[in-house]
Design a protein around this motif. Structure first.
Motif, short mmCIF file in Angstrom:
data_model
loop_
_atom_site.label_atom_id
_atom_site.label_comp_id
_atom_site.label_asym_id
_atom_site.label_seq_id
_atom_site.Cartn_x
_atom_site.Cartn_y
_atom_site.Cartn_z
N THR A 1 0.48 2.62 8.83
CA THR A 1 -0.69 3.10 8.10
C THR A 1 -1.20 2.04 7.12
O THR A 1 -2.04 2.33 6.28
CB THR A 1 -0.37 4.41 7.33
N ASP A 2 -0.67 0.82 7.23
CA ASP A 2 -0.99 -0.31 6.35
C ASP A 2 -0.48 -0.16 4.92
O ASP A 2 -0.94 -0.83 4.00
CB ASP A 2 -2.49 -0.61 6.33
N LYS A 3 0.50 0.69 4.72
CA LYS A 3 1.12 0.84 3.41
C LYS A 3 2.14 -0.29 3.21
O LYS A 3 3.02 -0.49 4.05
CB LYS A 3 1.81 2.20 3.29
N TYR B 1 6.57 6.84 3.58
CA TYR B 1 6.01 5.81 4.46
C TYR B 1 6.45 6.10 5.90
O TYR B 1 7.11 7.10 6.15
CB TYR B 1 6.46 4.42 4.01
N LYS C 1 7.76 9.62 9.91
CA LYS C 1 7.54 9.75 8.48
C LYS C 1 8.89 9.76 7.78
O LYS C 1 9.82 10.45 8.21
CB LYS C 1 6.79 11.04 8.17
#
Length: 159
Positions: free
Chosen positions: A99-101, A121, A133
């Motif tokens: 998710t680009d975290k 994350y 998750k």
């Protein structure tokens, strides 16, 4: 009568299966306990002994579907039982989840500021490649510029 029997049987089998799955999944409380145990080991036996124990995929800091990892406040991974290749990098701060975290940046910031807490994350379960998750507890080791983390996978069955 026969229909009620099969309905009850199905319910019992479902409960047994759910209980078996839950027993194979780490809990948030276990993550906190394991992180505090790892921090205590660093303070009592030293960093090198802790790196060896934490980095061992069959060691005391791997249980159920979870494990402890160890990093410093510069973003260097010092020990990881399932991704030891991360320890060969100067730092892991540029890595992101699907998710680009920038999860490791969040870990470091939390350890530097609050000293402990939770970060959500995406990360693959041990032995898998598809991210799930995950919610990890981060705990700064007292008297050191280090922190440990351990997490639980949120929702879904282990595939």
């Amino acid at each position: 009568m026969k229909k009620s029997f099969f309905l009850l049987l199905g319910l019992i089998v479902g409960l047994i299966a759910a209980n078996a799955w839950a027993e194979g999944s780490a809990t948030k409380d276990e993550c906190v306990i394991k992180c505090h145990e790892a921090a205590a080991m660093i303070n009592s036996k030293g960093l090198e002994a802790a790196i060896k124990a934490i980095g061992d995929p069959k060691g005391p800091f791997v249980w159920k579907d979870s494990y402890v990892f160890l990093m410093n406040l510069d973003g260097k991974m010092l020990a990881h039982p399932f991704h030891p290749e991360l320890t060969h990098q100067e730092h892991v701060l540029l890595m992101t989840d699907p998710t680009d975290k920038a999860l490791f940046v969040h870990f470091v910031n939390l350890a530097r500021t609050a000293g402990h807490g939770w970060v959500e994350y995406m990360w693959p379960r041990p032995g898998k490649t598809t991210p799930s998750k995950k919610l990890s507890y981060i705990y700064r080791v007292p008297k050191h510029d280090l922190f440990v983390g351990a997490g639980v996978y949120v929702g879904g069955m282990i595939y």
